[in-house]
Enzyme design. Structure first.
Site, PDB file in Angstrom:
ATOM      1  N   HIS A 476       0.897  -1.125   0.086  1.00 45.26           N
ATOM      2  CA  HIS A 476       0.187   0.082  -0.185  1.00 45.26           C
ATOM      3  C   HIS A 476       0.807   1.212   0.097  1.00 45.26           C
ATOM      4  CE1 HIS A 476      -3.480   2.651   1.125  1.00 45.26           C
ATOM      5  NE2 HIS A 476      -2.507   3.235   1.721  1.00 45.26           N
ATOM      6  N   GLU A 477       1.865   1.332   1.005  1.00 44.84           N
ATOM      7  CA  GLU A 477       2.699   2.469   0.989  1.00 44.84           C
ATOM      8  C   GLU A 477       3.499   2.689  -0.266  1.00 44.84           C
ATOM      9  OE1 GLU A 477       1.999   4.793   2.933  1.00 44.84           O
ATOM     10  OE2 GLU A 477       0.805   3.554   4.389  1.00 44.84           O
TER      11      GLU A 477
END
Length: 690
Positions: A476-477
């Site tokens: 995600h990041e």
């Protein structure tokens, strides 16, 4: 940059690749003098633009503003990439002072009457200026920013705006610092390792190291930012689970120096007052006016629709968990038995004999951090976008744990990626992406992007193993990082993730889909000791366990989003004084009150909303997920991990930043506007009446 600025290592030009700051040359004592110089220089530049005798043009006003303040941008890129992941008492004091000074500086610019007159003149004539889409969007944004900051108010109104914004800057900084301090202070101490049964040997060793670092015997379990704690899902001792869970939900709500309740009331009051000054009915209306969602009512309607479906699914899920436990559940028990239930369902999937049952907790042994990074996260980005990553061990980050990679796209260097993966007491909780330098063709700058996580640092000589939730967070990041790294815009204000708040999570959520994709997981999922490939049955079981979100996960998220909206739809004369009573009533009104499933963040430790930039916007994760779910289907039906699809997605979304209407560009890529149906299917929800 002036000669005086060059004497300060914060502002001195860097000879390192891509202008990476020489962090080793900078001390905390350098920051306030650097800001004194940078703020003065920026104000001088802006005043010259505002006082120009030449008629306003896009170039001499809007583009000139974009090019101004480079010294200040450099100072911000350095300091605020230290203060979040590696704070100390001096940095905390500097942050408090800067919160006010930077706000006052911004007010001096946006409320400059000569400058606003030039911007307003251009705004009124924008249709006749021959601007391209990016320039038109930038001009319109500059005008709206000035109006929303109070530039169109009378002198008395502007004075109130200055007072409100300065105080809010102080309070939001204070909230974050209180939360970090209380999260550290609330770490749960255990005398006996037997109480930690269920945790892995490396996790128990880390708890022992944390206690030793704190000058104590025994073991310390550090708290994570959300209500639910990963340790609670593993601890077999019910009393141990309750101790950790209770420490989590009572953060910043006790009568001590870390109590945030009075801070919350003042923040909400001031936000409502500011909205009223500007003609908005509420802070939520003020925020959502700049988002892709049309109105607060539209957001509330979506949350209600989802809550109705999720509540029905939640009742069935809790009944199943209670049956599994064989006794009534506490909130701490729900987390534990939910994890057990997911493991059991995965182990006994269709066609899987009991003798061949699979324990999905074993997947963690096949997810070693470096393998996941290089052969998973980086490899997927390479296939999709032509990116390669070269470790730059010759370059140093802001902390010894920070690692640096140079990023190439089709063989051409495009920027730097910094990874700061391990937890430490000086780092605030959670995970995030930030920029040290933003990409801009006008300025000739390439991106320097940081990903920050809070993984448990392994003992020397041991491996860092990543749980599935942490694996998802890593992907995600990195989706945010790709958004910043692939940016190809002219103007820095439109770079990378500088998009509406309820769109910014979309590219990062899309990147999560590759974590278990067959062409990706096969690259990294190798046993950390033997190097053996993860068994296909194990990967299938993990994939099956994550095919849909649990109702628990959906409900705790929706409760937090509803809570955020409830606080920020209040008018000033409606602000309560009892924070916890209001929270309980707001959740009841939303149909989301549950002793067994509290919000992902309770008000007193809701840093996204009261310490960060997500006020009235926590809904953006699920709003963005509508786009994400559609895009996942677009990728999968088009061929999955495919370079042509990656190129199309980069061209439509990742490279454009806010230089185009992001939602319109996404719809053009899909061939239609995104619908909610794929999201409902992903979360295993059926809307009542359908």
């Amino acid at each position: 940059m002036s000669g005086a600025a060059k004497l300060n290592p914060v502002l001195a030009p860097s000879d390192l690749p891509y202008g990476l700051p020489d962090f080793a040359s900078i001390s905390d004592d350098d920051f306030l003098p650097a800001y004194g110089t940078a703020l003065a220089e920026h104000l001088t530049e802006v005043e010259a633009i505002a006082a120009s005798a030449d008629a306003p043009t896009f170039g001499n006003t809007i583009a000139a503003l974009e090019a101004s303040g480079r010294a200040l941008a450099r100072a911000n890129g350095i300091f605020f990439n230290l203060e979040g992941p590696d704070t100390n008492p001096q940095r905390a004091e500097i942050a408090q002072e800067l919160a006010v000074r930077l706000t006052e500086h911004g007010n001096a610019i946006t409320m400059n009457p000569q400058l606003f007159a030039r911007i307003a003149d251009l705004y009124d004539r924008r249709a006749d200026l021959g601007l391209n889409e990016a320039q038109t969007r930038l001009l319109e944004q500059r005008y709206r920013d000035a109006v929303r900051a109070g530039a169109a108010l009378d002198d008395a109104g502007q004075a109130q705006m200055r007072e409100i914004s300065g105080r809010l800057a102080t309070l939001t900084t204070e909230f974050g610092q209180h939360l970090l301090d209380d999260t550290n202070a609330s770490a749960v101490h255990f005398d006996d390792a037997a109480a930690l049964d269920g945790l892995s040997p490396s996790e128990i060793a880390a708890a022992g190291r944390a206690a030793a670092d704190a000058g104590r015997d025994g073991y310390l379990i550090a708290l994570e930012l959300p209500t639910s704690q990963a340790s609670v899902a593993k601890l077999t001792d019910p009393a141990a689970r309750r101790r950790v869970f209770d420490a989590s939900i009572h953060r910043c709500a006790r009568d001590n120096e870390f109590d945030t309740r009075a801070v919350i009331v003042e923040i909400v009051t001031l936000r409502a007052r500011r909205a009223a000054l500007l003609g908005y009915a509420s802070h939520a209306e003020y925020v959502i006016a700049e988002a892709t969602a049309p109105t607060p009512d539209a957001v509330a309607a979506m949350l209600t629709e989802l809550a109705t479906a999720a509540t029905q699914a939640g009742k069935a899920e809790l009944a199943r968990l209670t049956e599994r436990a064989g006794h009534p559940l506490t909130a701490a028990d729900v987390t534990y038995y939910l994890a057990a239930d997911q493991r059991a369902q995965a182990a006994s999937g269709p066609g899987r004999a009991a003798a061949n049952a699979v324990d999905i907790t074993d997947f963690e042994n096949y997810c070693e951090l470096d393998a996941v990074l290089h052969d998973g996260v980086f490899a997927a980005a390479g296939t999709l976008y032509g990116l390669t990553f070269t470790a730059r061990d010759d370059l140093a980050g802001y902390h010894p744990d920070v690692r640096v990679w140079e990023v190439f796209r089709d063989g051409e260097g495009i920027g730097l990626f910094l990874g700061d993966f391990y937890a430490r007491p000086s780092k605030r909780g959670g995970a995030w992406m930030n920029n040290i330098v933003d990409q801009s063709a006008q300025l000739g700058t390439a991106p320097i992007v940081v990903n920050v996580l809070n993984l448990t640092k392994p003992e020397p000589g041991q491996h860092c193993l990543v749980s599935f939730d942490q694996l998802t967070t890593l992907f995600h990041e990195f989706g945010h990082a790709i958004h910043g790294l692939l940016s190809k815009v002219d103007y820095v204000s439109q770079s990378g993730t500088s998009v509406p708040r309820d769109f910014v999570e979309f590219p990062s959520q899309v990147n999560e889909m590759w974590a278990l994709h067959p062409d990706v997981v096969g690259g990294y999922a190798r046993h950390h000791e033997t190097g053996e490939q993860a068994p296909a049955a194990l990967i299938d079981a993990v994939r099956a366990s994550t095919a849909t979100e649990s109702a628990h996960s959906t409900l705790e998220y929706l409760a937090a989003a509803a809570l955020d909206l409830a606080w920020h739809r209040l008018a000033e004369d409606e602000i309560p004084t009892d924070v916890l009573a209001f929270e309980a009533q707001a959740l009841a009104d939303a149909g989301l009150a549950s002793d067994l499933i509290p919000p992902r963040y309770r008000s007193t430790y809701f840093n996204h909303v009261f310490g960060g930039g997500y006020s009235s916007a926590y809904y953006s994760y699920i709003w963005s997920e509508v786009l994400d779910a559609e895009t996942e289907q677009w990728f999968l039906t088009g061929g999955g991990l495919d370079r042509d699809l990656g190129r199309a997605f980069a061209d439509a979304v990742l490279e454009k930043g806010d230089s185009v209407d992001p939602v319109a560009a996404h719809a053009a890529m899909l061939g239609h506007a995104a619908q909610i149906t794929p999201l409902l299917a992903r979360r295993g929800l059926v809307v009542a009446g359908q």
